[in-house]
Design a protein around this motif. Structure first.
Motif, PDB file in Angstrom:
ATOM      1  N   ILE A 155       0.850  -1.190   0.000  1.00 14.87           N
ATOM      2  CA  ILE A 155       0.000   0.000   0.000  1.00 14.87           C
ATOM      3  C   ILE A 155       0.884   1.237   0.000  1.00 14.87           C
ATOM      4  O   ILE A 155       1.547   1.555   0.995  1.00 14.87           O
ATOM      5  CB  ILE A 155      -0.924   0.008   1.233  1.00 14.87           C
ATOM      6  N   ALA A 156       0.918   1.930  -1.130  1.00 16.51           N
ATOM      7  CA  ALA A 156       1.670   3.174  -1.269  1.00 16.51           C
ATOM      8  C   ALA A 156       0.697   4.344  -1.226  1.00 16.51           C
ATOM      9  O   ALA A 156      -0.330   4.339  -1.923  1.00 16.51           O
ATOM     10  CB  ALA A 156       2.448   3.185  -2.586  1.00 16.51           C
ATOM     11  N   LEU A 157       1.007   5.340  -0.396  1.00 24.09           N
ATOM     12  CA  LEU A 157       0.120   6.493  -0.236  1.00 24.09           C
ATOM     13  C   LEU A 157       0.911   7.787  -0.293  1.00 24.09           C
ATOM     14  O   LEU A 157       2.106   7.831   0.049  1.00 24.09           O
ATOM     15  CB  LEU A 157      -0.618   6.425   1.105  1.00 24.09           C
ATOM     16  N   ASP A 158       0.231   8.852  -0.691  1.00 23.54           N
ATOM     17  CA  ASP A 158       0.784  10.193  -0.574  1.00 23.54           C
ATOM     18  C   ASP A 158       0.943  10.486   0.919  1.00 23.54           C
ATOM     19  O   ASP A 158      -0.011  10.336   1.693  1.00 23.54           O
ATOM     20  CB  ASP A 158      -0.193  11.189  -1.211  1.00 23.54           C
ATOM     21  N   PRO A 159       2.139  10.894   1.364  1.00 28.41           N
ATOM     22  CA  PRO A 159       2.328  11.145   2.803  1.00 28.41           C
ATOM     23  C   PRO A 159       1.441  12.256   3.350  1.00 28.41           C
ATOM     24  O   PRO A 159       1.298  12.386   4.576  1.00 28.41           O
ATOM     25  CB  PRO A 159       3.813  11.517   2.911  1.00 28.41           C
ATOM     26  N   ALA A 160       0.816  13.038   2.462  1.00 29.29           N
ATOM     27  CA  ALA A 160      -0.112  14.079   2.920  1.00 29.29           C
ATOM     28  C   ALA A 160      -1.495  13.516   3.236  1.00 29.29           C
ATOM     29  O   ALA A 160      -2.356  14.238   3.759  1.00 29.29           O
ATOM     30  CB  ALA A 160      -0.228  15.168   1.855  1.00 29.29           C
ATOM     31  N   THR A 161      -1.731  12.239   2.941  1.00 27.58           N
ATOM     32  CA  THR A 161      -3.026  11.616   3.218  1.00 27.58           C
ATOM     33  C   THR A 161      -3.339  11.706   4.708  1.00 27.58           C
ATOM     34  O   THR A 161      -2.473  11.452   5.557  1.00 27.58           O
ATOM     35  CB  THR A 161      -3.015  10.137   2.790  1.00 27.58           C
ATOM     36  N   ASP A 162      -4.574  12.069   5.026  1.00 23.82           N
ATOM     37  CA  ASP A 162      -4.996  12.164   6.423  1.00 23.82           C
ATOM     38  C   ASP A 162      -5.208  10.746   6.983  1.00 23.82           C
ATOM     39  O   ASP A 162      -6.170  10.069   6.633  1.00 23.82           O
ATOM     40  CB  ASP A 162      -6.291  12.963   6.536  1.00 23.82           C
ATOM     41  N   LEU A 163      -4.297  10.324   7.828  1.00 25.67           N
ATOM     42  CA  LEU A 163      -4.388   8.998   8.449  1.00 25.67           C
ATOM     43  C   LEU A 163      -4.530   9.113   9.964  1.00 25.67           C
ATOM     44  O   LEU A 163      -4.206   8.179  10.707  1.00 25.67           O
ATOM     45  CB  LEU A 163      -3.128   8.180   8.093  1.00 25.67           C
TER      46      LEU A 163
END
Length: 561
Positions: A155-163
């Motif tokens: 799972i690769a995500l934009d680090p700006a994604t709200d997690l």
């Protein structure tokens, strides 16, 4: 296969194509055709599980599984008919839980022939580390190299994604940057550590690969399948990403596959979480896990002994859903390769009391692991100490230490469900500070490994704490195994006999009834009994009269003669 396909479509819908279905059907049915062994069905009072590492014992120039098998046959065979080997696959960190190859045995330990040889003497539990794989594995290295068969395996995500809503079990970043062969940097989901890369179960090809792994474990003779860290398997950003519905559906799927391919194999879920979430993995009773880890038990027993009060333990246990149906039960334990989890206490004990317990043990030498909370604060989530040292201050005598320890394990063996005992407890292990210093992490305090001659010499000293612990535990287990009242499904009633004394009644009038009494205080306690003649099964003493006096930290199992 109809049930399996139905669950698949609930999870994936049209993403799971006819081609995927054909591959799944082939994997399950062909694997089932190769499984000729009949699994032991259900559970009995004689079932007690040993939790151990494959390299727990060593001898120069010998594979550790051979060394283990010799030690097991000499000291442990009669007491532990089930052996849970923690991951024995090639690994890169976390003492085996960063798996590099799911279907190989680490060459330092031996090979599958060594596992088969051990299985001649016991039933086996394998770890299915289904949430994540080592960053050094061929799968993840193939992803980094751009090999098409491993794309979307992770799972690769934009680090700006709200997690911010994601439940965090560790005080570490959720996303870890990795550089691809092309030079591009990807931020990859790593729930537990940068070396433990989460699998993307939203990709049907990941599921097919993991079903192949499960089938190989069944073919290799696994009687129990432990689903490690199973609550985190499905990720949906914007949610807590724990215990999601599709995670439960995946557990149901693994259960359905096991029921088709190797009936009698038991699925156990490992979810170190508050109790209501933990028990949800039992599903409807016949469609999800056969057992769940009884995670509140270790810290509640510790709390009861440390406070000399059984009220909280009794209140919690008195409202436990009673299984007793032969379909599901509890997997009870006090110690494991991990620390003593504190999250299961939340909702049972107030936070200031949890913190006070942590502070006390930390001052005595225990280590503490912390987790990050969504509000930016942090909380203790795990105490690291051997259970022997967690129960008793270091200044106390070995006699007092052993008395508390045996009290706790007599309670463990009395509780409804299948009991499991960690190898460090069996051997009377103490805090391994040298291991913490050498390896650099807190959990090493309870993961000491032994040269075979070294541990044999320690056990040969009859008055040593280690030898006395092994003798007392094996005696308790032998007594339990002879009495039908301790069957995991037998009736269970718990009450507080008086201040600091717990009473548990197991069995039934038609078969056998045992009255278990536990003195959780440092003072002697005089108790009344119903008229009759009793035998204490532990001491083998007869008790004739209407009263009994329990010594400090004493436990008795009374059978009415």
């Amino acid at each position: 296969m109809d049930k399996i396909i139905e669950i698949i479509h609930r999870i994936y819908g049209d993403k799971f194509t006819a081609s995927h279905v054909d591959k799944l059907r082939c994997s399950v049915l062909e694997g089932a055709g190769r499984i000729i062994e009949r699994r032991h069905s259900g559970w009995r009072e004689s079932d007690v599980v040993l939790i151990t590492y494959a390299d727990q014992f060593s001898r120069v120039n010998e594979k550790t599984l051979k060394t283990f098998n010799r030690f097991y046959k000499k000291h442990l065979n009669a007491s532990f008919p089930v052996v849970h080997f923690l991951p024995f696959y090639p690994w890169s960190s976390d003492d085996g839980f960063s798996v590099k190859n799911y279907v190989q045995i680490d060459t330092r330990y031996g090979d599958w022939k060594d596992v088969a040889e051990i299985k001649k003497s016991c039933r086996l539990m394998f770890d299915f580390v289904c949430n994540h794989i080592s960053a050094q594995s061929d799968w993840f290295q193939g992803y980094l190299q751009g090999r098409p068969e491993y794309q979307d395996f992770f799972i690769a995500l934009d680090p700006a994604t709200d997690l911010s809503a994601v439940t965090r079990p560790r005080a570490l970043p959720l996303l870890t940057p990795f550089t691809l062969a092309s030079g591009e940097v990807k931020f990859i989901w790593t729930t537990f550590s940068p070396d433990q890369v989460d699998l993307n179960f939203a990709n049907p090809n990941v599921l097919l690969a993991m079903v192949d792994v499960l089938m190989q474990y069944l073919e290799r003779g696994a009687d129990y399948i432990r689903l490690d860290a199973v609550g985190f398997m499905w990720k949906t950003p914007g949610t807590s990403c724990i215990h999601l519905e599709n995670t439960h559906q995946l557990v149901k799927l693994f259960r359905a596959i096991v029921d088709v391919a190797a009936p009698g194999t038991l699925i156990i879920t490992e979810t170190n979480v508050p109790h209501k979430d933990n028990v949800s993995y039992l599903g409807k009773g016949d469609d999800e896990a056969h057992m769940v880890y009884q995670f509140p038990l270790p810290p509640l027993v510790l709390h009861a002994i440390r406070t000399q009060s059984v009220t909280t333990l009794r209140q919690w246990a008195s409202v436990l859903p009673m299984r007793g149906n032969g379909k599901t039960t509890w997997f009870n334990f006090l110690a494991s390769h991990d620390g003593i989890g504190l999250n299961p206490l939340r909702g049972i004990i107030d936070e200031p009391e949890i913190v006070a317990l942590v502070d006390t043990l930390e001052k005595e030498g225990a280590k503490v692991n912390w987790k990050n909370n969504p509000d930016g604060s942090r909380s203790p989530y795990e105490l690291n100490a051997t259970y022997m040292d967690a129960l008793t201050p270091p200044s106390w005598s070995d006699d007092e230490r052993l008395a508390r320890f045996i009290l706790a394990h007599a309670l463990l063996l009395t509780f409804p469900g299948v009991p499991a005992v960690y190898i460090q407890s069996v051997l009377g292990g103490r805090n391994d500070y040298d291991g913490v210093k050498r390896l650099g992490y807190n959990r090493a305090i309870n993961r000491q490994k032994y040269d075979e001659d070294e541990i044999e010499n320690l056990l040969a000293a009859p008055n040593s704490l280690r030898a006395r612990t092994l003798e007392a535990l094996t005696h308790l287990i032998a007594v339990r195994q002879r009495h039908r009242a301790f069957h995991p499904d037998s009736d269970f009633c718990i009450s507080e006999k008086c201040n600091g004394v717990l009473e548990i009644i197991r069995g039934n009038a038609q078969d056998e009834t045992i009255i278990a009494l536990f003195n959780f205080t440092e003072r002697s306690q005089a108790l009344s009994l119903n008229e009759g003649c009793y035998q204490d099964l532990i001491s083998e003493k007869l008790i004739d009269g209407e009263a009994i006096t329990l010594r400090p930290w004493q436990s008795v199992w009374l059978c009415n003669n």
